[in-house]
Every structure is written in structure tokens, then in C-alpha cells.
Scaffold this motif. Structure first.
Motif, PDB file in Angstrom:
ATOM      1  N   SER A 116       0.820  -1.209   0.000  1.00  0.00           N
ATOM      2  CA  SER A 116       0.000   0.000   0.000  1.00  0.00           C
ATOM      3  C   SER A 116       0.856   1.262   0.000  1.00  0.00           C
ATOM      4  CB  SER A 116      -0.895   0.027   1.251  1.00  0.00           C
ATOM      5  OG  SER A 116      -1.758  -1.076   1.277  1.00  0.00           O
ATOM      6  N   LEU A 117       0.266   2.328  -0.475  1.00  0.00           N
ATOM      7  CA  LEU A 117       0.849   3.671  -0.394  1.00  0.00           C
ATOM      8  C   LEU A 117      -0.283   4.655  -0.166  1.00  0.00           C
ATOM      9  CD1 LEU A 117       3.468   4.012  -3.308  1.00  0.00           C
ATOM     10  CD2 LEU A 117       3.954   4.137  -0.858  1.00  0.00           C
ATOM     11  N   LYS A 118       0.050   5.782   0.464  1.00  0.00           N
ATOM     12  CA  LYS A 118      -0.929   6.860   0.626  1.00  0.00           C
ATOM     13  C   LYS A 118      -0.328   8.145   0.076  1.00  0.00           C
ATOM     14  CE  LYS A 118      -4.057   8.990   3.964  1.00  0.00           C
ATOM     15  NZ  LYS A 118      -4.536   8.984   5.376  1.00  0.00           N
ATOM     16  N   LEU A 119      -0.968   8.670  -0.937  1.00  0.00           N
ATOM     17  CA  LEU A 119      -0.543   9.927  -1.543  1.00  0.00           C
ATOM     18  C   LEU A 119      -1.282  11.088  -0.888  1.00  0.00           C
ATOM     19  CD1 LEU A 119      -0.597   8.980  -5.337  1.00  0.00           C
ATOM     20  CD2 LEU A 119       1.202   8.590  -3.633  1.00  0.00           C
ATOM     21  N   SER A 120      -0.604  12.218  -0.814  1.00  0.00           N
ATOM     22  CA  SER A 120      -1.208  13.445  -0.301  1.00  0.00           C
ATOM     23  C   SER A 120      -1.066  14.544  -1.342  1.00  0.00           C
ATOM     24  CB  SER A 120      -0.524  13.894   0.991  1.00  0.00           C
ATOM     25  OG  SER A 120      -0.623  12.917   1.993  1.00  0.00           O
ATOM     26  N   CYS A 121      -2.026  15.443  -1.348  1.00  0.00           N
ATOM     27  CA  CYS A 121      -1.967  16.623  -2.214  1.00  0.00           C
ATOM     28  C   CYS A 121      -2.405  17.817  -1.376  1.00  0.00           C
ATOM     29  CB  CYS A 121      -2.874  16.453  -3.415  1.00  0.00           C
ATOM     30  SG  CYS A 121      -3.013  17.944  -4.436  1.00  0.00           S
ATOM     31  N   VAL A 122      -1.444  18.699  -1.101  1.00  0.00           N
ATOM     32  CA  VAL A 122      -1.730  19.895  -0.319  1.00  0.00           C
ATOM     33  C   VAL A 122      -2.009  21.041  -1.276  1.00  0.00           C
ATOM     34  CG1 VAL A 122      -0.885  21.509   1.393  1.00  0.00           C
ATOM     35  CG2 VAL A 122      -0.244  19.095   1.538  1.00  0.00           C
ATOM     36  N   ALA A 123      -3.151  21.676  -1.075  1.00  0.00           N
ATOM     37  CA  ALA A 123      -3.571  22.776  -1.930  1.00  0.00           C
ATOM     38  C   ALA A 123      -3.406  24.101  -1.216  1.00  0.00           C
ATOM     39  CB  ALA A 123      -5.026  22.582  -2.342  1.00  0.00           C
ATOM     40  N   SER A 124      -3.041  25.123  -1.966  1.00  0.00           N
ATOM     41  CA  SER A 124      -2.953  26.471  -1.409  1.00  0.00           C
ATOM     42  C   SER A 124      -3.459  27.467  -2.440  1.00  0.00           C
ATOM     43  CB  SER A 124      -1.518  26.804  -0.988  1.00  0.00           C
ATOM     44  OG  SER A 124      -0.642  26.729  -2.091  1.00  0.00           O
ATOM     45  N   GLY A 125      -3.889  28.601  -1.948  1.00  0.00           N
ATOM     46  CA  GLY A 125      -4.379  29.653  -2.835  1.00  0.00           C
ATOM     47  C   GLY A 125      -5.880  29.628  -3.061  1.00  0.00           C
ATOM     48  N   PHE A 126      -6.552  28.619  -2.473  1.00  0.00           N
ATOM     49  CA  PHE A 126      -7.994  28.539  -2.585  1.00  0.00           C
ATOM     50  C   PHE A 126      -8.496  27.587  -1.498  1.00  0.00           C
ATOM     51  CE2 PHE A 126      -8.843  24.285  -4.375  1.00  0.00           C
ATOM     52  CZ  PHE A 126      -7.539  23.883  -4.646  1.00  0.00           C
ATOM     53  N   THR A 127      -9.804  27.553  -1.297  1.00  0.00           N
ATOM     54  CA  THR A 127     -10.396  26.568  -0.394  1.00  0.00           C
ATOM     55  C   THR A 127     -11.257  25.620  -1.202  1.00  0.00           C
ATOM     56  OG1 THR A 127     -12.256  28.041   0.041  1.00  0.00           O
ATOM     57  CG2 THR A 127     -10.410  28.128   1.574  1.00  0.00           C
ATOM     58  N   PHE A 128     -11.521  24.456  -0.628  1.00  0.00           N
ATOM     59  CA  PHE A 128     -12.154  23.396  -1.376  1.00  0.00           C
ATOM     60  C   PHE A 128     -13.594  23.691  -1.780  1.00  0.00           C
ATOM     61  CE2 PHE A 128      -8.472  21.308  -1.313  1.00  0.00           C
ATOM     62  CZ  PHE A 128      -8.258  20.215  -0.481  1.00  0.00           C
ATOM     63  N   ASP A 129     -14.260  24.629  -1.105  1.00  0.00           N
ATOM     64  CA  ASP A 129     -15.634  24.940  -1.487  1.00  0.00           C
ATOM     65  C   ASP A 129     -15.697  25.310  -2.966  1.00  0.00           C
ATOM     66  OD1 ASP A 129     -16.434  26.636   1.642  1.00  0.00           O
ATOM     67  OD2 ASP A 129     -16.261  24.529   1.114  1.00  0.00           O
ATOM     68  N   ASP A 130     -16.656  24.706  -3.659  1.00  0.00           N
ATOM     69  CA  ASP A 130     -16.912  24.989  -5.082  1.00  0.00           C
ATOM     70  C   ASP A 130     -15.855  24.443  -6.031  1.00  0.00           C
ATOM     71  OD1 ASP A 130     -18.053  28.268  -4.127  1.00  0.00           O
ATOM     72  OD2 ASP A 130     -19.206  26.416  -4.363  1.00  0.00           O
ATOM     73  N   TRP A 131     -14.866  23.707  -5.530  1.00  0.00           N
ATOM     74  CA  TRP A 131     -13.812  23.170  -6.379  1.00  0.00           C
ATOM     75  C   TRP A 131     -13.896  21.640  -6.400  1.00  0.00           C
ATOM     76  CZ3 TRP A 131      -9.633  26.097  -8.624  1.00  0.00           C
ATOM     77  CH2 TRP A 131      -9.724  27.469  -8.381  1.00  0.00           C
ATOM     78  N   ALA A 132     -13.545  21.077  -7.551  1.00  0.00           N
ATOM     79  CA  ALA A 132     -13.385  19.638  -7.677  1.00  0.00           C
ATOM     80  C   ALA A 132     -11.903  19.301  -7.546  1.00  0.00           C
ATOM     81  CB  ALA A 132     -13.905  19.160  -9.022  1.00  0.00           C
ATOM     82  N   MET A 133     -11.612  18.241  -6.803  1.00  0.00           N
ATOM     83  CA  MET A 133     -10.239  17.766  -6.636  1.00  0.00           C
ATOM     84  C   MET A 133     -10.155  16.372  -7.239  1.00  0.00           C
ATOM     85  SD  MET A 133      -8.572  20.153  -5.046  1.00  0.00           S
ATOM     86  CE  MET A 133      -7.105  19.223  -4.622  1.00  0.00           C
ATOM     87  N   ALA A 134      -9.150  16.157  -8.064  1.00  0.00           N
ATOM     88  CA  ALA A 134      -9.056  14.887  -8.774  1.00  0.00           C
ATOM     89  C   ALA A 134      -7.644  14.317  -8.710  1.00  0.00           C
ATOM     90  CB  ALA A 134      -9.456  15.071 -10.234  1.00  0.00           C
ATOM     91  N   GLN A 140      -5.508   6.787  -0.763  1.00  0.00           N
ATOM     92  CA  GLN A 140      -5.022   5.561  -0.155  1.00  0.00           C
ATOM     93  C   GLN A 140      -5.082   4.463  -1.188  1.00  0.00           C
ATOM     94  OE1 GLN A 140      -3.835   4.837   3.122  1.00  0.00           O
ATOM     95  NE2 GLN A 140      -3.310   2.917   2.101  1.00  0.00           N
ATOM     96  N   MET A 141      -3.950   3.859  -1.480  1.00  0.00           N
ATOM     97  CA  MET A 141      -3.857   2.847  -2.516  1.00  0.00           C
ATOM     98  C   MET A 141      -3.454   1.520  -1.889  1.00  0.00           C
ATOM     99  SD  MET A 141      -2.006   5.064  -5.537  1.00  0.00           S
ATOM    100  CE  MET A 141      -0.437   5.116  -4.680  1.00  0.00           C
TER     101      MET A 141
END
Length: 122
Positions: free
Chosen positions: A16-34, A81-82
Motif C-alpha cells: 500500500s501507499l498513501k498519496l497526499s496533495c496539499v492545496a494552497s491559494g484557494f479553499t475546497f468549497d466549489d472546487w473539484a479535486m481529482a 489511499q492505494m
């Protein structure tokens, strides 16, 4: 908008592996994350997506039951999570975002991370 992936590496089949993606410059409201992945010589493939506006949580067929996408809005971070990894999961994994509804098509996303390599090999 900035996206930074981490967590890739070299694992053996079945691990198994767990990938992370840290976002900056916006908040998740109204956005799709893929999450997308791209293997050598292949097109970029959408494998999972989550959006809060429409309540979407999507998985591509080849990862259903093995991969789980989640988000921590307080940390502006999404995870992948993979489990039960296979050699065919070997690819560079990217997170992507844009306003609106989830889409499985790479062309609909404006913002991309730099990618993290996942290699599954014995």
C-alpha cells in the motif's frame, strides 16, 4: 493556486501507499479535486475525483475497491489511499483542481501538481 503531491515510492505488488496533495491559494468549497495518473507511453487517466458542491466521489473501474480518496478541508489536503497495488498501477500520479463538478477528463482541469512517481515492482 498551488498543488503539491507527496507520498510516492517503490513498493512490491500487494503493498500500500498513501498519496497526499496539499492545496494552497484557494479553499475546497466549489472546487473539484481529482487524482490522475500517467504511465509511460499512455494518456493521462482520471482515477478519482471528489467535489463538495455536487457531492461527487468517483473512481475509475480499475481502482474501485482498492483505492480510496478522502479530503481534510481543514488542512486543504486530499489523499489517495492505494491498497493491493499492482504492477499496472505504476505511473506518475497527479492531483488536479478546477471550479465546479468532477470530470474524468484531464483537459477540464486548469491547475496541476508536479506529480509523484509510484512504482510497483517485485
Amino acid at each position: 493556486v498551488q498543488l503539491v503531491e507527496s507520498g510516492g515510492g517503490l513498493v512490491q505488488p500487494g503493498e500500500s501507499l498513501k498519496l497526499s496533495c496539499v492545496a494552497s491559494g484557494f479553499t475546497f468549497d466549489d472546487w473539484a479535486m481529482a487524482w490522475f495518473r500517467q504511465a509511460p507511453g499512455k494518456e493521462r487517466e482520471g482515477i478519482s475525483c471528489i467535489d463538495s458542491t455536487f457531492g461527487t466521489l468517483y473512481y475509475e473501474d480499475s481502482v474501485k475497491g482498492r483505492f480510496t480518496m478522502s479530503s481534510d478541508n481543514a488542512k486543504n489536503t486530499v489523499y489517495l489511499q492505494m491498497n493491493s497495488l499492482k504492477s499496472e498501477d505504476t505511473a506518475v500520479y497527479y492531483c488536479a483542481t478546477d471550479l465546479g463538478r468532477c470530470s474524468r477528463w484531464a483537459r477540464t482541469y486548469t491547475y496541476w501538481g508536479q506529480g509523484t512517481q509510484v512504482t510497483v515492482s517485485s
